[in-house]
Write a protein that holds these residues in place. Structure first.
Motif, PDB file in Angstrom:
ATOM      1  N   ASP A 250     -15.132  49.317   5.917  1.00 33.58           N
ATOM      2  CA  ASP A 250     -15.483  48.124   5.142  1.00 33.58           C
ATOM      3  C   ASP A 250     -16.798  47.563   5.675  1.00 33.58           C
ATOM      4  OD1 ASP A 250     -15.649  45.810   3.702  1.00 33.58           O
ATOM      5  OD2 ASP A 250     -13.892  44.847   4.614  1.00 33.58           O
ATOM      6  N   ARG A 253     -17.485  43.494   6.022  1.00 36.64           N
ATOM      7  CA  ARG A 253     -16.679  42.607   6.858  1.00 36.64           C
ATOM      8  C   ARG A 253     -17.554  41.786   7.789  1.00 36.64           C
ATOM      9  NH1 ARG A 253     -12.591  44.429  10.751  1.00 36.64           N
ATOM     10  NH2 ARG A 253     -11.821  45.799   9.088  1.00 36.64           N
ATOM     11  N   ASN A 313     -11.795  50.037   8.900  1.00 40.10           N
ATOM     12  CA  ASN A 313     -11.541  50.511   7.544  1.00 40.10           C
ATOM     13  C   ASN A 313     -11.218  49.354   6.599  1.00 40.10           C
ATOM     14  OD1 ASN A 313     -11.861  53.100   8.462  1.00 40.10           O
ATOM     15  ND2 ASN A 313      -9.828  53.814   7.880  1.00 40.10           N
ATOM     16  N   LYS A 314     -11.434  49.615   5.323  1.00 39.51           N
ATOM     17  CA  LYS A 314     -10.945  48.686   4.311  1.00 39.51           C
ATOM     18  C   LYS A 314      -9.429  48.619   4.424  1.00 39.51           C
ATOM     19  CE  LYS A 314     -14.741  50.123   1.334  1.00 39.51           C
ATOM     20  NZ  LYS A 314     -15.150  50.903   0.145  1.00 39.51           N
ATOM     21  N   GLU A 315      -8.876  47.493   4.054  1.00 41.10           N
ATOM     22  CA  GLU A 315      -7.452  47.246   4.248  1.00 41.10           C
ATOM     23  C   GLU A 315      -6.591  48.356   3.653  1.00 41.10           C
ATOM     24  OE1 GLU A 315      -4.071  45.443   5.605  1.00 41.10           O
ATOM     25  OE2 GLU A 315      -6.138  44.907   6.056  1.00 41.10           O
ATOM     26  N   TYR A 317      -7.241  51.384   3.341  1.00 44.25           N
ATOM     27  CA  TYR A 317      -7.460  52.691   3.957  1.00 44.25           C
ATOM     28  C   TYR A 317      -7.063  52.736   5.433  1.00 44.25           C
ATOM     29  CZ  TYR A 317     -10.233  53.907  -0.177  1.00 44.25           C
ATOM     30  OH  TYR A 317     -10.646  54.179  -1.450  1.00 44.25           O
ATOM     31  N   LYS A 370      -4.462  55.799  -1.090  1.00 47.87           N
ATOM     32  CA  LYS A 370      -4.546  54.508  -0.422  1.00 47.87           C
ATOM     33  C   LYS A 370      -3.166  54.096   0.067  1.00 47.87           C
ATOM     34  CE  LYS A 370      -8.324  52.880  -3.368  1.00 47.87           C
ATOM     35  NZ  LYS A 370      -8.798  51.810  -4.258  1.00 47.87           N
TER      36      LYS A 370
END
Length: 372
Positions: A250, A253, A313-315, A317, A370
């Motif tokens: 991400d 962030r 990571n993005k939430e 992922y 995901k």
């Protein structure tokens, strides 16, 4: 709306100097004793690598937080680039002969960075007092490091003991200790990830050059097998990092960037070790067991760094427990099998390729599926 910060051309040129000096430092890994790396040379390599990467760390974070694409910043960057050549001159097996050159250049680079912070302090002391307080702390830390280096000159002259690496150790300790405080000065994470990614790409470039030896000699099944295996190893490593950067992390962030940078310092070192290990695999003078241990530990270190990068990571992922456990088991099996079969390079290369692409495919599955 705040304008997106871009990686400037001069930043890339600056990073190329670090690629050169780290590449020169890697030559110390090829000083052999009793069938493997000379311990003294390895210690010199490790200290020099951490010192150089700490300079890169300081500069990258400063430019990210406060850098402006102006003539004064350009002048400061070019001064440090020039001084880095003198540090490169001091990276050698008989480092004692260039102790004053290496440390004198290091001292001047730190002084230059401290001057950047001082100018920024003057700009922000009234408008943003909290930022100014943190800038002041950074100045003090760098000045203490400069003091340690200065003290090392007479100590080395009198005793031959190099105290200057303590300045690097002090900087690392203070970076870790101050990471919580520095959360109040967030970085432009999108810019930082791009800047760091480009340095990693440069490091992969060194690895690509290193495996050209696998393509030498007459064309045969053996040549094709070993060259293809080496190429698949590099491609798999590159793909695994590419998946993290392009799809999983991400980049929007809010963070202070300290841990992200430190993870990458270790990751870059692991890539340098992999490059050297791949070269060792073609060198019959290097003992089989230590060079395989070096190869395996370098791969494991690289993937541990990738694992820790997943905290960014993005939430959707973030890897679940099942996937994390599976990757750890794959790594454990890889280590055990490699240690058992280290005498057979044909088999160990195949196992290494399989291991790397299993981890890469796992990251790809994480991207596609995901977390629910």
């Amino acid at each position: 709306m705040e304008q997106e910060k871009k990686v400037e051309y001069i930043e890339l040129i600056y990073d190329l100097i670090f690629v050169y000096i780290i590449g020169r430092n890697n030559s110390l890994l090829h000083v052999m004793k009793d069938g493997f790396i000379d311990p003294g040379s390895f210690l010199t390599y490790g200290l020099a690598a951490l010192i150089i990467l700490q300079i890169w760390y300081y500069t990258t974070l400063f430019i990210n937080r406060f850098g402006e694409n102006d003539r004064l910043m350009h002048a400061g960057i070019f001064v440090n680039m020039y001084l880095l050549y003198f540090m490169a001159r001091g990276i050698r097996h008989d480092w004692q002969e260039e102790f004053y050159t290496f440390n004198g250049a290091w001292l001047l680079i730190l002084a230059n960075i401290a001057f950047w912070y001082y100018l920024q302090y003057r700009k922000t002391s009234a408008a943003r007092p909290w930022d100014a307080a943190q800038i002041k702390i950074n100045i003090i830390i760098i000045l203490i490091q400069i003091g340690i280096i200065l003290l090392s000159f007479p100590v080395f002259f009198a005793t031959g003991i190099p105290l200057s690496p303590l300045a690097m150790v002090f900087g690392i300790v203070m970076a870790i200790a101050g990471s919580n405080v520095n959360r109040f000065i967030p970085v432009d994470f999108n810019h930082l990830t791009e800047r760091v990614m480009l340095y990693v790409v440069f490091t992969f470039g060194e690895m690509i050059i290193a495996i050209t030896d696998y393509f030498e000699g007459d064309i045969s099944i053996g040549t094709i097998y070993f060259s293809l295996s080496a190429f698949m190893i590099v491609a798999g490593l590159f793909m695994s990092y590419g998946l993290l950067y392009d799809h999983l992390i991400d980049r929007d962030r809010e963070t202070n960037g300290t841990a992200y940078m430190m993870i990458h310092v270790i990751l870059i070192l692991s890539l340098n070790h992999i490059t050297a290990a791949l070269e060792f695999m073609r060198d019959e003078e290097v003992s089989e067991l230590p060079k395989n241990i070096f190869l395996v530990s370098s791969f494991v270190l690289y993937y541990i760094c990738c694992f820790f990068l997943m905290r960014y990571n993005k939430e959707e992922y973030i890897p679940h427990v099942k996937m994390t456990t599976g990757i750890c088991l794959i790594m454990a099996v890889f280590v055990i099998v490699m240690l058992l079969l280290y005498r057979n390079p044909t088999v160990t290369l195949a196992i290494t390729v399989l291991f790397i692409w299993m981890v890469t495919i796992s990251l790809r599955i994480l991207q596609v599926r995901k977390r629910k």
